[in-house]
Design a protein around this motif. Structure first.
Motif, PDB file in Angstrom:
ATOM      1  N   ILE A   1       0.835  -1.199   0.000  1.00 57.57           N
ATOM      2  CA  ILE A   1       0.000   0.000   0.000  1.00 57.57           C
ATOM      3  C   ILE A   1       0.874   1.255   0.000  1.00 57.57           C
ATOM      4  O   ILE A   1       0.681   2.166  -0.794  1.00 57.57           O
ATOM      5  N   GLN A   2       1.861   1.284   0.896  1.00 57.37           N
ATOM      6  CA  GLN A   2       2.757   2.428   1.007  1.00 57.37           C
ATOM      7  C   GLN A   2       4.208   1.938   0.981  1.00 57.37           C
ATOM      8  O   GLN A   2       4.499   0.837   1.426  1.00 57.37           O
ATOM      9  N   PRO A   3       5.135   2.763   0.476  1.00 53.95           N
ATOM     10  CA  PRO A   3       6.542   2.357   0.450  1.00 53.95           C
ATOM     11  C   PRO A   3       7.108   2.068   1.840  1.00 53.95           C
ATOM     12  O   PRO A   3       7.790   1.060   2.049  1.00 53.95           O
ATOM     13  N   ASN A   4       6.845   2.961   2.813  1.00 53.27           N
ATOM     14  CA  ASN A   4       7.295   2.771   4.198  1.00 53.27           C
ATOM     15  C   ASN A   4       8.754   2.330   4.292  1.00 53.27           C
ATOM     16  O   ASN A   4       9.072   1.289   4.865  1.00 53.27           O
ATOM     17  N   LEU A   5       9.647   3.099   3.709  1.00 52.81           N
ATOM     18  CA  LEU A   5      11.069   2.773   3.780  1.00 52.81           C
ATOM     19  C   LEU A   5      11.567   2.990   5.205  1.00 52.81           C
ATOM     20  O   LEU A   5      11.313   4.039   5.811  1.00 52.81           O
ATOM     21  N   PRO A   6      12.268   2.019   5.766  1.00 56.42           N
ATOM     22  CA  PRO A   6      12.685   2.122   7.173  1.00 56.42           C
ATOM     23  C   PRO A   6      13.847   3.092   7.356  1.00 56.42           C
ATOM     24  O   PRO A   6      14.770   3.156   6.543  1.00 56.42           O
ATOM     25  N   GLY A   7      13.806   3.848   8.476  1.00 55.86           N
ATOM     26  CA  GLY A   7      14.944   4.654   8.888  1.00 55.86           C
ATOM     27  C   GLY A   7      15.347   5.741   7.918  1.00 55.86           C
ATOM     28  O   GLY A   7      14.684   6.015   6.933  1.00 55.86           O
ATOM     29  N   VAL A   8      16.447   6.370   8.221  1.00 56.22           N
ATOM     30  CA  VAL A   8      17.029   7.396   7.360  1.00 56.22           C
ATOM     31  C   VAL A   8      18.371   6.880   6.871  1.00 56.22           C
ATOM     32  O   VAL A   8      19.303   6.700   7.656  1.00 56.22           O
ATOM     33  N   LYS A   9      18.482   6.628   5.579  1.00 57.47           N
ATOM     34  CA  LYS A   9      19.700   6.076   4.998  1.00 57.47           C
ATOM     35  C   LYS A   9      20.357   7.141   4.126  1.00 57.47           C
ATOM     36  O   LYS A   9      19.672   7.835   3.374  1.00 57.47           O
ATOM     37  N   PRO A  10      21.683   7.287   4.197  1.00 55.20           N
ATOM     38  CA  PRO A  10      22.356   8.239   3.306  1.00 55.20           C
ATOM     39  C   PRO A  10      22.026   7.940   1.857  1.00 55.20           C
ATOM     40  O   PRO A  10      21.932   6.772   1.456  1.00 55.20           O
ATOM     41  N   LEU A  11      21.853   8.992   1.058  1.00 56.99           N
ATOM     42  CA  LEU A  11      21.424   8.813  -0.326  1.00 56.99           C
ATOM     43  C   LEU A  11      22.394   7.954  -1.123  1.00 56.99           C
ATOM     44  O   LEU A  11      21.963   7.092  -1.897  1.00 56.99           O
ATOM     45  N   ASP A  12      23.708   8.169  -0.938  1.00 59.19           N
ATOM     46  CA  ASP A  12      24.665   7.382  -1.725  1.00 59.19           C
ATOM     47  C   ASP A  12      24.571   5.909  -1.408  1.00 59.19           C
ATOM     48  O   ASP A  12      24.689   5.061  -2.297  1.00 59.19           O
ATOM     49  N   LEU A  13      24.312   5.556  -0.147  1.00 60.41           N
ATOM     50  CA  LEU A  13      24.158   4.148   0.222  1.00 60.41           C
ATOM     51  C   LEU A  13      22.850   3.578  -0.329  1.00 60.41           C
ATOM     52  O   LEU A  13      22.809   2.450  -0.822  1.00 60.41           O
ATOM     53  N   ALA A  14      21.783   4.373  -0.263  1.00 63.80           N
ATOM     54  CA  ALA A  14      20.488   3.933  -0.798  1.00 63.80           C
ATOM     55  C   ALA A  14      20.578   3.654  -2.292  1.00 63.80           C
ATOM     56  O   ALA A  14      20.022   2.668  -2.783  1.00 63.80           O
TER      57      ALA A  14
END
Length: 411
Positions: free
Chosen positions: A38-51
């Motif tokens: 239903i929703q992405p609900n990505l966990p936590g805050v991950k640095p963009l380069d790592l994501a």
């Protein structure tokens, strides 16, 4: 930086178990599953380069396309991200039941893979991400011979799923970062599985020497003393390609499949795998997806605690599958009055059944008066022969000619 444009050449093998793709020369392999959410609900805050670096293992996208059934629009976890979600059962092609040309799953997973790679490629080259990426794709893909022979229109149906509409995706990276990716397929060529293997055999020079050595190792020396790759093109070849849910058994001569002998069986490694998985779940008190159990089998270095146990259960369940496959092999020999020169085994399932099937195959061939060779492709290439063959169609210039012919015909 608002818009970045990319051009991809994609060889795309949508297997029941894994999607194997080569995009601009890079081999990508994903479990061919997805989970609608239903929703992405990505966990936590991950640095963009790592994501971005991990995007193909954490592929979460929104897919909108007029080529999809209305209920198929929405958010998805694709491939490894789907398997990692223990809350929902991943959706896969229903082994032996779904036609690839009718299913939305190959389109959704292909779009997701392209979009994820596009985001990674742009970030790698530019160090930043635009608001939107536009991707133009030329693609070679394939359908089982049995599906094409059943209804030739299936080939066109599958092609039009990609080419008739543009496709809009959103790739989710972090809770606060997403990128729009628009995908347009410029030209798509749909070929028969099995024929693709012949393009790999003839075009891949690295593969050539390995196959010749395998032929010499697997057959009587007197039969293969002067064998070379070119001689395979003159042979009548029975392909045995056990996939996860079906086993294709086309007969080819050169680059052509013999339509009158088109054959596919609605059985594959998934049946043995599911039986073994059920025993494994009972004995180990663990609930796992078939694709995860397959990972236990295929990646001993990653799963040392479970590999040997899983393999033991699988070996016990393979024999009934091999019995069915041998019935299919014998029927193909009977239909051709034994006019088969070579039995060629490959595909993911061929690795799992090799130890049980090869002795049975050799026993049957020994009763035939004319010489018949066996080539069971080593596991290093067995899984990727089809996608490599599709990629050879780009390399040898055939795709360019087909595209030019199609363009001229439209004028």
């Amino acid at each position: 930086m608002k818009v970045v444009k990319l051009n991809y050449e994609m060889a795309n093998d949508n297997g029941n178990s894994k999607q194997k793709a080569i995009i601009n020369g890079e081999l990508l392999i994903q479990p061919n599953v997805h989970t609608k959410i239903i929703q992405p609900n990505l966990p936590g805050v991950k640095p963009l380069d790592l994501a971005v670096n991990e995007i193909l293992d954490n592929l979460v996208v929104n897919v909108m396309s007029n080529s999809l059934k209305p209920m198929s629009h929405g958010n998805y976890k694709i491939g490894n991200a789907s398997l990692a979600d223990n809350k929902k059962k991943p959706k896969a092609m229903r082994a032996g039941k779904d036609l690839k040309s009718d299913s939305d799953l190959p389109l959704i997973n292909t779009l997701g893979l392209i979009a994820g790679k596009a985001v990674k490629d742009v970030y790698t080259s530019k160090g930043d991400l635009p608001e939107r990426i536009e991707v133009k794709v030329d693609m070679v893909t394939a359908l089982p011979v049995s599906e094409i022979a059943k209804d030739f229109s299936n080939r066109e149906t599958f092609k039009k799923k990609f080419t008739n509409n543009e496709h809009q995706l959103i790739v989710y990276l972090t809770p606060t970062k997403a990128v729009k990716v628009d995908i347009k397929f410029d030209f798509v060529f749909v070929i028969e599985e099995g024929v693709t293997a012949m393009f790999s055999i003839m075009g891949n020079k690295e593969l050539n020497s390995m196959l010749i050595q395998a032929l010499k190792d697997q057959n009587e020396p007197s039969l293969v003393a002067d064998i070379d790759i070119k001689k395979l093109m003159d042979m009548t070849i029975l392909h045995v390609e056990p996939g996860d849910g079906t086993t294709e058994m086309p007969i080819t001569k050169g680059y052509n499949y013999l339509e009158q002998y088109a054959k596919g069986l609605p059985v594959g490694a998934a049946y043995a795998m599911n039986e073994a998985r059920e025993v494994f779940e009972q004995q180990e008190n663990m609930t796992i997806a078939r694709q995860k159990f397959s990972e236990f089998i295929e990646q001993p270095e990653k799963h040392p605690d479970y590999h040997h146990i899983a393999k033991e259960y699988l070996d016990e369940s393979v024999t009934p599958l091999v019995d069915e496959l041998m019935d299919g092999v014998k029927e193909q020999f009977e239909r051709t009055y034994n006019e088969i020169d070579l039995v060629l085994g490959y595909g993911g399932g061929s690795i799992l059944i090799k130890d049980v099937m090869l002795p049975e195959l050799k026993e049957h061939i020994s009763q035939i008066k004319r010489p018949v060779l066996i080539l069971w492709v080593p596991k290093e290439y067995a899984v990727t022969m089809n996608v490599d063959g599709m990629n050879q169609i780009f390399k040898n210039g055939m795709f360019k000619k087909l595209k030019e012919q199609a363009s001229a015909a439209q004028k």
